[in-house]
Design a protein around this motif. Structure first.
Motif, short mmCIF file in Angstrom:
data_model
loop_
_atom_site.label_atom_id
_atom_site.label_comp_id
_atom_site.label_asym_id
_atom_site.label_seq_id
_atom_site.Cartn_x
_atom_site.Cartn_y
_atom_site.Cartn_z
N ASP A 170 0.82 -1.21 0.00
CA ASP A 170 0.00 0.00 0.00
C ASP A 170 0.86 1.26 0.00
O ASP A 170 0.49 2.27 -0.62
CB ASP A 170 -0.95 0.01 1.21
CG ASP A 170 -2.39 -0.25 0.79
OD1 ASP A 170 -2.59 -0.67 -0.36
OD2 ASP A 170 -3.30 -0.04 1.61
N TYR A 220 -4.26 -3.98 -7.54
CA TYR A 220 -5.19 -3.84 -6.43
C TYR A 220 -6.62 -4.02 -6.92
O TYR A 220 -7.10 -3.27 -7.77
CB TYR A 220 -5.03 -2.47 -5.75
CG TYR A 220 -3.70 -2.33 -5.07
CD1 TYR A 220 -3.53 -2.74 -3.75
CD2 TYR A 220 -2.60 -1.86 -5.76
CE1 TYR A 220 -2.30 -2.64 -3.12
CE2 TYR A 220 -1.36 -1.76 -5.14
CZ TYR A 220 -1.22 -2.16 -3.83
OH TYR A 220 0.00 -2.07 -3.22
N LEU A 235 -12.33 -3.26 -3.34
CA LEU A 235 -12.80 -3.90 -2.11
C LEU A 235 -14.23 -4.39 -2.30
O LEU A 235 -15.03 -3.75 -2.98
CB LEU A 235 -12.75 -2.91 -0.94
CG LEU A 235 -11.36 -2.39 -0.56
CD1 LEU A 235 -11.48 -1.44 0.63
CD2 LEU A 235 -10.41 -3.53 -0.23
N ASP A 260 -7.48 7.69 5.07
CA ASP A 260 -7.65 6.43 4.33
C ASP A 260 -8.70 5.54 4.97
O ASP A 260 -9.34 4.74 4.27
CB ASP A 260 -6.32 5.68 4.25
CG ASP A 260 -6.37 4.57 3.22
OD1 ASP A 260 -6.53 4.88 2.02
OD2 ASP A 260 -6.28 3.38 3.60
N ASN A 261 -8.93 5.67 6.27
CA ASN A 261 -10.01 4.88 6.89
C ASN A 261 -11.36 5.29 6.33
O ASN A 261 -12.23 4.44 6.10
CB ASN A 261 -9.99 5.06 8.41
CG ASN A 261 -8.96 4.16 9.09
OD1 ASN A 261 -8.24 3.42 8.43
ND2 ASN A 261 -8.90 4.24 10.40
N VAL A 302 -11.64 3.78 2.90
CA VAL A 302 -11.95 2.35 2.95
C VAL A 302 -13.44 2.12 3.20
O VAL A 302 -14.08 1.30 2.53
CB VAL A 302 -11.10 1.65 4.04
CG1 VAL A 302 -11.63 0.25 4.33
CG2 VAL A 302 -9.65 1.58 3.61
N GLU A 323 -15.27 2.84 0.09
CA GLU A 323 -15.04 1.79 -0.91
C GLU A 323 -15.82 0.52 -0.56
O GLU A 323 -16.22 -0.23 -1.47
CB GLU A 323 -13.55 1.49 -1.00
CG GLU A 323 -12.73 2.60 -1.64
CD GLU A 323 -11.23 2.34 -1.52
OE1 GLU A 323 -10.83 1.17 -1.61
OE2 GLU A 323 -10.47 3.32 -1.35
N LEU A 324 -16.03 0.28 0.72
CA LEU A 324 -16.81 -0.88 1.15
C LEU A 324 -18.31 -0.66 0.98
O LEU A 324 -19.10 -1.58 1.21
CB LEU A 324 -16.52 -1.19 2.63
CG LEU A 324 -15.12 -1.76 2.93
CD1 LEU A 324 -14.85 -1.76 4.43
CD2 LEU A 324 -14.98 -3.17 2.37
N TYR A 328 -5.94 0.83 11.54
CA TYR A 328 -5.79 1.22 10.14
C TYR A 328 -6.59 0.23 9.32
O TYR A 328 -6.21 -0.93 9.16
CB TYR A 328 -4.31 1.21 9.74
CG TYR A 328 -4.05 1.83 8.39
CD1 TYR A 328 -4.02 3.21 8.23
CD2 TYR A 328 -3.83 1.04 7.27
CE1 TYR A 328 -3.78 3.79 7.00
CE2 TYR A 328 -3.58 1.60 6.03
CZ TYR A 328 -3.56 2.98 5.90
OH TYR A 328 -3.32 3.55 4.67
N PHE A 329 -7.75 0.67 8.82
CA PHE A 329 -8.74 -0.24 8.27
C PHE A 329 -8.26 -1.04 7.06
O PHE A 329 -8.64 -2.19 6.88
CB PHE A 329 -10.01 0.53 7.89
CG PHE A 329 -10.77 1.10 9.06
CD1 PHE A 329 -10.48 0.73 10.36
CD2 PHE A 329 -11.79 2.02 8.86
CE1 PHE A 329 -11.17 1.25 11.44
CE2 PHE A 329 -12.51 2.56 9.94
CZ PHE A 329 -12.19 2.17 11.22
N ARG A 330 -7.40 -0.43 6.22
CA ARG A 330 -6.99 -1.14 5.01
C ARG A 330 -6.05 -2.30 5.33
O ARG A 330 -5.79 -3.15 4.46
CB ARG A 330 -6.34 -0.17 4.03
CG ARG A 330 -6.40 -0.67 2.57
CD ARG A 330 -5.83 0.35 1.59
NE ARG A 330 -6.62 1.55 1.49
CZ ARG A 330 -7.64 1.71 0.66
NH1 ARG A 330 -8.01 0.71 -0.14
NH2 ARG A 330 -8.29 2.86 0.60
N SER A 359 -9.51 -5.03 5.52
CA SER A 359 -10.79 -4.36 5.29
C SER A 359 -11.98 -5.21 5.72
O SER A 359 -12.99 -4.69 6.19
CB SER A 359 -10.93 -3.96 3.82
OG SER A 359 -10.91 -5.11 2.98
#
Length: 432
Positions: free
Chosen positions: A74, A229, A232, A255-256, A259, A262-263, A416-418, A421
């Protein structure tokens, strides 16, 4: 993603904390931005406060680079994406250049970033050159691009420091000692950007005070995208998540948020300090911050605490990180010994103390999977509730307790969620 991208880049480092890395990095970002360059800034290691200031300076969100928490793939992707759109990349180091595992030097070596050393020269003369020489030669896998002396008292002082620097390291100049450049601090580090009076003026003043040599951009670095990549999975599609965000709940990795979106989650921000009501959403995130500084206001916000209790009683997910966990305890005792009633979702109380209560990278084994993150706190928790599990510190340091009570997941760790995920998504899909 294929191919590569080249962009001038610097890792701004120092021999220790407190040398002025953040101030100089922010000043560089503003200097380049004012020239019309597209600037992207990163911060080594886990940090929330420095990135807020660097975002103000650069005009763009600041992401974290950490080989453990973020991961090499990442980090590589983030640098590559920045290189595709930027004219200059700046990376602020963490602590001293070689401190920690992983260290800022590890980042520089892994991605070929030339290093700019910022050294507080206020209490030294020729020893400045010895420190520069040590930074340049301690490891053979990094390259010291140049050195800047910070907090210099006079032109004569700067000349003495310059004379001490040996080739091939470049002397880039000095920044004078000035109260106009200083950034105020408290126990966790710098103040939140929005709390610093005249922050933009301070950054602009320091940008003007940088030596002329910084106008020459550093050499370009070639970045590759690394692993392909995949998008997600939509694990949180249709899930509505309320997120507390204000001076009390301020520690959120950009970035959290990316994520969660993106989810598939729908994010809604609210401010308990401003009197906002808790949205009737599917899940709630209480990030870390400074509840100890706003304990009285929180205790007097009965509507928020009642809504928080009701959310929990209905079995709706709550993720409470560090300061968020402190608000979920029964009481919060501030450093002056005053006790304030909190939500009471966790039995027991948290107590502020003058010494550090926990610091380090962590792995959190939640039921839905293991998340990586870090802890940094000056309080301790006293509770009879048995932890669900203990975290693992990869460097062998202190672990942290993970608590589960009904739909509440709470700990001192900022995740850090990524890093996982699916595990992050599971924290917002708990059902009783």
């Amino acid at each position: 993603m294929t191919g590569s991208a080249s962009c001038p880049a610097l890792l701004v480092a120092a021999p220790a904390s407190g040398q002025g890395k953040t101030t100089v990095t922010a000043a560089l970002a503003r200097r380049y931005r004012d020239r019309g360059l597209r600037v992207r800034v990163f911060k080594c290691g886990p940090d929330f406060l420095d990135p807020m200031i660097l975002e103000r300076a650069s005009g763009h969100p600041v992401r974290s680079l950490d080989l453990f928490m973020v991961g090499e793939d990442d980090c590589r992707r983030l640098l590559y994406e920045a290189a595709c759109e930027a004219d200059i990349i700046l990376v602020e180091g963490v602590m001293g250049l070689f401190d920690g595992d992983p260290s800022a030097a590890d980042i520089a070596a892994r991605f070929g970033l030339p290093v700019l050393a910022v050294i507080d020269g206020s209490a030294m003369a020729q020893s400045f050159g010895a420190i520069v020489h040590g930074l340049a030669t301690y490891r053979s896998d990094i390259a010291l691009h140049g050195a800047i002396a910070n907090r210099v008292g006079s032109a004569r002082h700067a000349a003495m420091l310059e004379d001490s620097v040996r080739a091939p390291v470049r002397w880039l100049g000095a920044v004078e000692r000035s109260a106009d450049f200083a950034l105020p601090e408290r126990h966790l580090g710098l103040l939140i950007a929005d709390e610093i009076a005249g922050l933009d003026e301070r950054i602009a003043a320091c940008a003007r005070g940088l030596p002329a040599a910084v106008n020459d951009l550093p050499p370009p670095v070639t970045f590759t995208p690394g692993t392909d990549y995949a998008a997600l999975p939509a694990d949180l599609k249709g899930q509505r998540i309320a997120i507390a965000r204000d001076a009390c709940f301020a520690f959120i990795y950009p970035d959290n948020l990316a994520v969660l979106r993106e989810l598939g989650a729908d994010l809604h921000f609210f401010s308990p300090l401003a009197g906002d009501s808790l949205p009737d959403f599917d899940a709630l995130w209480l990030p870390g911050g400074y509840p100890e500084l706003h304990a009285e206001a929180l205790a007097n916000n009965g509507a928020f605490l009642d809504a928080l209790r009701a959310h929990h009683e209905r079995g709706k997910p709550i993720l409470a990180e560090c300061g968020g966990m402190m608000v979920c305890a029964q009481e919060l005792e501030t450093i002056d010994g005053q006790t304030h009633v909190m939500a009471g979702l966790l039995p027991g109380r948290t107590i502020m103390q003058s010494r550090l209560g926990g610091l380090g990278l962590q792995e959190c084994p939640w039921p839905g999977g293991t998340l990586r993150g870090h802890g940094f706190h000056y309080s301790r928790i006293e509770t009879d509730l048995a932890p669900f599990a203990q975290t693992r510190n990869p460097n062998g340091g202190r672990s942290e307790a993970l608590f589960i009570r009904g739909s509440l997941r709470a700990s001192y760790v900022h995740s850090y969620f990524r890093s996982n995920s699916a595990a992050a998504a599971s924290l917002f899909r708990i059902t009783e």
